[in-house]
Design an enzyme around this catalytic site. Structure first.
Site, PDB file in Angstrom:
ATOM      1  N   SER A  49       0.810  -1.221   0.000  1.00  0.00           N
ATOM      2  CA  SER A  49       0.000   0.000   0.000  1.00  0.00           C
ATOM      3  C   SER A  49       0.843   1.270   0.000  1.00  0.00           C
ATOM      4  O   SER A  49       0.317   2.357  -0.264  1.00  0.00           O
ATOM      5  CB  SER A  49      -0.937   0.023   1.212  1.00  0.00           C
ATOM      6  OG  SER A  49      -0.207   0.149   2.421  1.00  0.00           O
ATOM      7  N   LYS A  90       1.353   4.070   6.846  1.00  0.00           N
ATOM      8  CA  LYS A  90       0.677   4.998   5.928  1.00  0.00           C
ATOM      9  C   LYS A  90       1.325   6.369   6.037  1.00  0.00           C
ATOM     10  O   LYS A  90       2.119   6.640   6.939  1.00  0.00           O
ATOM     11  CB  LYS A  90      -0.823   5.123   6.270  1.00  0.00           C
ATOM     12  CG  LYS A  90      -1.597   3.816   6.306  1.00  0.00           C
ATOM     13  CD  LYS A  90      -1.773   3.196   4.933  1.00  0.00           C
ATOM     14  CE  LYS A  90      -2.581   1.895   5.034  1.00  0.00           C
ATOM     15  NZ  LYS A  90      -2.631   1.182   3.738  1.00  0.00           N
TER      16      LYS A  90
END
Length: 256
Positions: A49, A90
């Site tokens: 991701s 993230k």
């Protein structure tokens, strides 16, 4: 007698310098290692991701920080029960009070109405801007207001990342509390990619970006420590051998 004394003195000085270099090298090496162990924690990234910044399986070093020290643009490791209660990696794109939206007419993310260029999204020559030059900063449009004390997080691989956009209907509008942050990622060490810089586009926003961690200093201390240890260990014997090689043979008593 005088020549032998000079050689003995040089040998003693060489040994003293050798021992000092080794001692200082040990202090630097052990100190840098201990400092790094206290400040940083290693992680293995589980998903793609954050591609291309960090790939699945990469080994990273993350600086242990308080959530209050996190700024926009930081790549962080956090754990939140709403997100599955497992460590995730993230990028912070919004802090408390921000309005995050995507996309503007050029396909860019905006923070409080200000467009943000995100070069870390580029891959193989594709532009980070939207339109014909490249993919938009998010495949789907969205707007979110970040509550105070919270962080809004996106993956750099926007087409597949399960990030704040998936949780927009939650009470926090997709954000997580600052207290959920465990560490801030400073470097990818295996395979080696080096330091992860702070995005310049976020520097112009209120609060700026965070300062880089002490990893370069720690690495420098380790390298210098090794050089001093090896150099010091070799210096003493070299000086002693050099002294023996320059000694002149003593003249016999009967020589004229």
């Amino acid at each position: 007698m005088s020549g032998s004394g000079r050689h003995d003195g040089r040998g003693r000085l060489g040994n003293a310098l050798s021992n000092l270099a080794v001692a200082v090298g040990c202090v630097l090496f052990l100190g840098g290692f201990a400092w790094g162990a206290v400040v940083y924690k290693p992680y293995t990234v589980p998903t793609d991701s954050m591609t291309p910044t960090v790939n699945a399986g990469d080994r990273i070093l993350a600086e242990r920080v308080d959530g209050g020290d996190v700024r926009r643009g930081d790549v962080v490791v956090f754990t939140d029960s709403t997100w599955g209660d497992v460590p995730m990696v993230k990028r912070v794109v919004g802090v408390g009070g921000d309005t995050i939206a995507c996309c503007d007419k050029d396909g860019r993310l905006t923070v409080n109405g200000k467009a943000v260029d995100e070069p870390y999204l580029r891959a193989d020559g594709a532009s980070s801007l939207g339109g014909a030059a490249g993919a938009p900063a998010s495949p789907q449009n969205f707007t979110a207001e970040v509550p105070e004390g919270q962080l809004f997080l996106l993956g750099d691989e926007r087409s597949t990342s399960m990030d704040s956009r998936v949780h927009l209907e939650d009470a926090g509008h997709g954000s997580v509390p600052r207290s959920a942050v465990e560490a801030r990622v400073d470097a990818v060490v295996w395979p080696y990619k080096g330091m992860i810089g702070r995005p310049g586009a976020f520097a112009a926003l209120p609060g700026g970006v965070s300062s880089e961690g002490p990893l370069p200093l720690q690495a420098g201390a380790l390298v210098l420590g090794v050089v001093l240890i090896l150099g010091g260990a070799a210096y003493g014997p070299l000086v002693a051998r050099s002294g023996r090689g320059t000694e002149r043979p003593k003249a016999s008593a009967g020589a004229h």
